[in-house]
Write a protein that holds these residues in place. Sequence first.
Motif, PDB file in Angstrom:
ATOM      1  N   ALA A   6      -6.764   8.827 -24.120  1.00 40.72           N
ATOM      2  CA  ALA A   6      -7.401   8.712 -22.863  1.00 40.72           C
ATOM      3  C   ALA A   6      -8.827   7.758 -22.970  1.00 40.72           C
ATOM      4  O   ALA A   6      -8.891   7.063 -22.124  1.00 40.72           O
ATOM      5  CB  ALA A   6      -7.430   9.869 -21.879  1.00 40.72           C
ATOM      6  N   LEU A  11     -14.297   0.656 -18.608  1.00 37.67           N
ATOM      7  CA  LEU A  11     -14.832   1.595 -17.992  1.00 37.67           C
ATOM      8  C   LEU A  11     -15.809   2.535 -18.902  1.00 37.67           C
ATOM      9  O   LEU A  11     -16.685   3.316 -18.388  1.00 37.67           O
ATOM     10  CB  LEU A  11     -13.937   2.684 -17.458  1.00 37.67           C
ATOM     11  CG  LEU A  11     -12.967   1.985 -16.378  1.00 37.67           C
ATOM     12  CD1 LEU A  11     -12.130   3.097 -15.626  1.00 37.67           C
ATOM     13  CD2 LEU A  11     -13.844   1.427 -14.896  1.00 37.67           C
ATOM     14  N   ILE A  24     -15.349   7.594 -21.886  1.00 34.47           N
ATOM     15  CA  ILE A  24     -14.766   8.611 -20.731  1.00 34.47           C
ATOM     16  C   ILE A  24     -15.776   9.826 -20.777  1.00 34.47           C
ATOM     17  O   ILE A  24     -15.659  10.702 -19.864  1.00 34.47           O
ATOM     18  CB  ILE A  24     -13.133   8.763 -21.143  1.00 34.47           C
ATOM     19  CG1 ILE A  24     -12.639   9.333 -19.736  1.00 34.47           C
ATOM     20  CG2 ILE A  24     -12.983   9.512 -22.146  1.00 34.47           C
ATOM     21  CD1 ILE A  24     -11.077   9.426 -19.841  1.00 34.47           C
ATOM     22  N   ALA A  26     -18.110   9.510 -18.146  1.00 30.76           N
ATOM     23  CA  ALA A  26     -17.691   9.584 -16.886  1.00 30.76           C
ATOM     24  C   ALA A  26     -17.456  10.633 -15.729  1.00 30.76           C
ATOM     25  O   ALA A  26     -17.415  12.022 -16.261  1.00 30.76           O
ATOM     26  CB  ALA A  26     -16.209   8.831 -16.958  1.00 30.76           C
ATOM     27  N   TYR A  37      -6.958  13.231 -19.715  1.00 28.68           N
ATOM     28  CA  TYR A  37      -7.772  13.213 -20.582  1.00 28.68           C
ATOM     29  C   TYR A  37      -8.325  14.408 -21.214  1.00 28.68           C
ATOM     30  O   TYR A  37      -8.343  14.528 -22.495  1.00 28.68           O
ATOM     31  CB  TYR A  37      -9.402  12.853 -19.937  1.00 28.68           C
ATOM     32  CG  TYR A  37     -10.454  13.098 -20.724  1.00 28.68           C
ATOM     33  CD1 TYR A  37     -10.964  12.448 -21.997  1.00 28.68           C
ATOM     34  CD2 TYR A  37     -11.393  14.394 -20.449  1.00 28.68           C
ATOM     35  CE1 TYR A  37     -11.804  12.865 -22.824  1.00 28.68           C
ATOM     36  CE2 TYR A  37     -12.434  14.627 -21.016  1.00 28.68           C
ATOM     37  CZ  TYR A  37     -12.706  14.041 -22.315  1.00 28.68           C
ATOM     38  OH  TYR A  37     -13.644  14.440 -23.259  1.00 28.68           O
ATOM     39  N   ARG A  42      -5.957   4.330 -14.012  1.00 29.57           N
ATOM     40  CA  ARG A  42      -7.294   4.824 -14.336  1.00 29.57           C
ATOM     41  C   ARG A  42      -7.032   6.253 -13.845  1.00 29.57           C
ATOM     42  O   ARG A  42      -7.654   7.289 -14.581  1.00 29.57           O
ATOM     43  CB  ARG A  42      -8.385   4.305 -13.339  1.00 29.57           C
ATOM     44  CG  ARG A  42      -9.690   4.754 -13.363  1.00 29.57           C
ATOM     45  CD  ARG A  42     -10.612   4.201 -12.409  1.00 29.57           C
ATOM     46  NE  ARG A  42     -10.244   4.272 -11.041  1.00 29.57           N
ATOM     47  CZ  ARG A  42     -10.743   5.364 -10.400  1.00 29.57           C
ATOM     48  NH1 ARG A  42     -11.728   6.042 -11.030  1.00 29.57           N
ATOM     49  NH2 ARG A  42     -10.530   5.659  -9.243  1.00 29.57           N
ATOM     50  N   THR A  92      -5.299   8.230 -16.314  1.00 32.40           N
ATOM     51  CA  THR A  92      -5.824   8.791 -17.491  1.00 32.40           C
ATOM     52  C   THR A  92      -6.999   9.676 -17.409  1.00 32.40           C
ATOM     53  O   THR A  92      -7.268  10.634 -18.334  1.00 32.40           O
ATOM     54  CB  THR A  92      -6.831   7.214 -17.951  1.00 32.40           C
ATOM     55  OG1 THR A  92      -5.670   6.469 -17.964  1.00 32.40           O
ATOM     56  CG2 THR A  92      -7.438   7.358 -19.279  1.00 32.40           C
ATOM     57  N   ALA A  93      -7.726   9.801 -16.289  1.00 31.00           N
ATOM     58  CA  ALA A  93      -8.735  10.733 -15.912  1.00 31.00           C
ATOM     59  C   ALA A  93      -8.059  12.165 -15.848  1.00 31.00           C
ATOM     60  O   ALA A  93      -8.827  12.926 -16.240  1.00 31.00           O
ATOM     61  CB  ALA A  93      -9.333  10.268 -14.540  1.00 31.00           C
ATOM     62  N   TRP A 118      -9.509   4.298 -21.308  1.00 33.47           N
ATOM     63  CA  TRP A 118     -10.714   3.844 -20.597  1.00 33.47           C
ATOM     64  C   TRP A 118     -11.444   2.765 -21.092  1.00 33.47           C
ATOM     65  O   TRP A 118     -12.099   1.894 -20.248  1.00 33.47           O
ATOM     66  CB  TRP A 118     -11.653   5.210 -20.836  1.00 33.47           C
ATOM     67  CG  TRP A 118     -12.271   5.474 -19.294  1.00 33.47           C
ATOM     68  CD1 TRP A 118     -13.638   5.585 -19.385  1.00 33.47           C
ATOM     69  CD2 TRP A 118     -11.837   6.080 -18.042  1.00 33.47           C
ATOM     70  NE1 TRP A 118     -14.262   5.793 -18.117  1.00 33.47           N
ATOM     71  CE2 TRP A 118     -13.170   6.403 -17.293  1.00 33.47           C
ATOM     72  CE3 TRP A 118     -10.743   6.445 -17.704  1.00 33.47           C
ATOM     73  CZ2 TRP A 118     -12.935   6.658 -15.876  1.00 33.47           C
ATOM     74  CZ3 TRP A 118     -10.566   6.943 -16.238  1.00 33.47           C
ATOM     75  CH2 TRP A 118     -11.695   7.120 -15.618  1.00 33.47           C
ATOM     76  N   THR A 119     -11.781   2.691 -22.377  1.00 31.73           N
ATOM     77  CA  THR A 119     -12.497   1.417 -22.745  1.00 31.73           C
ATOM     78  C   THR A 119     -11.706   0.295 -22.610  1.00 31.73           C
ATOM     79  O   THR A 119     -12.414  -0.754 -22.107  1.00 31.73           O
ATOM     80  CB  THR A 119     -12.650   1.856 -24.265  1.00 31.73           C
ATOM     81  OG1 THR A 119     -12.816   3.245 -24.623  1.00 31.73           O
ATOM     82  CG2 THR A 119     -14.136   1.008 -24.592  1.00 31.73           C
ATOM     83  N   LEU A 140     -15.139  12.493 -13.802  1.00 34.48           N
ATOM     84  CA  LEU A 140     -13.868  12.522 -13.471  1.00 34.48           C
ATOM     85  C   LEU A 140     -13.648  13.576 -12.438  1.00 34.48           C
ATOM     86  O   LEU A 140     -12.426  13.931 -12.115  1.00 34.48           O
ATOM     87  CB  LEU A 140     -13.318  12.937 -14.594  1.00 34.48           C
ATOM     88  CG  LEU A 140     -13.548  12.097 -16.084  1.00 34.48           C
ATOM     89  CD1 LEU A 140     -12.647  12.634 -17.198  1.00 34.48           C
ATOM     90  CD2 LEU A 140     -12.903  10.729 -15.827  1.00 34.48           C
TER      91      LEU A 140
END
Length: 767
Positions: free
Chosen positions: A484, A493, A496, A499, A477, A470, A473-474, A488-489, A501
């Motif tokens: 990313a 979550l 993105i 989100a 992004y 996670r 990925t953040a 995220w999916t 971040l």
Amino acid sequence: MPDKFYLTTPIYYVNARPHIGHTYTTIVADAIARRQRSLGIDTWFLTGTDEHGQKIERSAESAGCTPQEFADKVSAEFRALWDRMGLTYNDFIRTTEPRHQRAVQNLFALLRDRGFIYKGSYTGQYCVFDELYVEAPPGAPCPDCGRPTETVSEENYFFKLSAFERPLLEYYTAHPEFIRPETRRNEVIAFVKSGLRDLSVSRTSFNWGIPVPGDEKHVIYVWLDALANYITALGWGSDDDAKYRKFWPADLHLVGKEIIRFHCVYWPAFLMAAGLPLPHSVHAHGWLLFEESKMSKSRGNIVRAETILEGFGALKPDASKAEQDLFGADALRYFLMREVVFGQDGSFSFDALVQRYNSDLANGYGNLVSRTLSMIGRYFDGVVPYPASSGSVVQAHSFAVEIPRAIASFAASFDAFDFSRALETVWALVAAVDGYLTANAPWKQLEGTTDEQQQALRADILYTAAEAIRIVTALVYPVIPDAAGRVWTQLGLGDIRTADLKNLHWRGLNPGTKLGELSPLFPRADKETITRMSELEQKNTPPAPAAPELKNQKSAPQEPRISKLHSLVDGLAVAMAESTTETSVVVGLENAIAETVRETVGSRKEPRDAAQKAAAPPAARPAARGPEEATTLPGAPALPAAPATGTVVAPAAPPASASDKISIDDFAKVELRVGQIKVAERVPKADKLLRLEVDLGTETRQILAGIAEAYTPESLIGRKVVIVANLAPRKLRGLESNGMIVAASLEGGRPVLAGFLEEVPVGARLK
Ligand code: MSP
């Protein structure tokens, strides 16, 4: 924290279709814009096209259409490509739009009213290709590109650039962050110190431009027109300047290094003269090289981003065209930001692109995500498990320390535009998590554990891995937004883009989260992908226009001899590193190298080097325009030819005769870079050999060097050296050596390392 961020790319000429050089700047701008937005900063990202000037007028003429039709077509291609790649620009300005033209006329009138524009006259030679006044007798070719020049005699308007010498120097001193990186800053300061002349800012010999207000037979000089886009796009000089008031001054103008002086000398001088605030920072990046020279239309060595979108898109045959494009765009984004040290030149090749993609995305990040999430599917029914708090799992607790460190280090590197290092940090984390999974093998039933204990251990391990994913990925992004977003999916979550971040905390992943649908992220690419892209590029690229006689001539390929030379030099390095090698073997290799060099150059006739730049320019002439323009500006003193640097260990040779020369293309094949030694130690049972770990900016290499008799390991730590970076790896004493250190070889074989008297950045390329 600042509450707004305004960044721009150069506006691209419409005389050529976009290639990945243009794409590079726009991708980097997009990544910065995405990161700023993800930090909650109100961001405005501007790009566009530069559509006026004689060059474009003539390109349209040869294409048999009006300049406007020509510009409409090419500008639309740029915009369509940015859209295909999912680039998140907020505005796309075209210099032929009325909103721009009116405001440029207002700027011109303002500069004239404030006494900074006056009328004068100029007679001299003009190179249309470079949009450059040159110092040459009538009928002589352009000293820069070799094309014929034209005699022009014009009454022009001039801008009082000379009045800004001191104010500019004072500004650079007071705002060291205005020009980045430091090397460019020094270059600009030296240029201004050498004296500024007034600048011609109008033309009468053609029409394709914005008319001077009140004197319509003149059109406004294209650089004044083009630079103004950064404020006209915000509504400056119009009835609605709300955006200008909100976003100006720009926080960042991203540009290629060849146009730094236009942005750091002319642009701030125009703004000062108009009484407007100056941008915070102009950051120049290096060039993308293909086949070892700057990618450009006139050299015919371009690669188009479309080729990569299509080449990679084919790896996902079931995806829609739009999905394929975004997937391919991520591969290119990752490659450019990971592989090229921002600020320096970087090479592009399909091989390197595919290699990077496979190692870092398919085998690295993609593999980690897929093994972790599929195990959560298998053992926990696709729901993120609750971690035990026992801390019993090997290493689990160390991530709690390592991850916040990685987040801070990523942020520091990214925000300093050291993208390759930022990504290196994240990929070190990917490798650590991968190693953690392998070491703890959650798929195995440990001896002596009950099913329940085993499941608790698995929960701990898989929660830790999913949480690390996670965070990774953040962080990535902004660089690979499409991938990313998909991860995220898959983590359950959601989207993105919505989100938060900016507040990334370890253990922020909620146990009990239901994973989304899993699907392959990065299918492996293979040789066929490379072949497909090369073929597509050949099919889509029209043959290069005939090169002008004096420029860019390439000599016939000498591949077999060059590769023989490489392997001999390689062999010599190995031989010299081995303490057991007989002197006669070394001498034999040295002779063989000398012989091969003679064979290679003997059959080759070099074209005259066309790099003799314009001599002292006429007073108040306009600057170079065009992708291949001189990198010196009018008024710049002629630069002396750079001496050759970076001699690979080789015996002293008698002075070369004129025919004993290699071409610049041969030299360019050797990738010499500045490296910094981080670790140095002796190799057991090899008197001459040291094992070094050398930081090359984008990566750390292990290199074995036969210098132990001349240098102690301690004396080398921190030292900057010259590395041959593109040597094939070889094994010495069972250890892989990846590159070679450059040194002079003195009488008796004692090596002396090549170094620098001035500060140089790690990773810089020697040319
Ligand atoms: N129109 C001017 C810029 C005016 S800005 C007010 C211009 N246009 S250009 O089409 O030649 O684009 C130049 C920019 O494209 C470079 O400054 C750089 O950002 C990008 N690149 C074009 N070729 C490139 C490479 N080969 N490598 C890296 N970037 C390159 O100059």
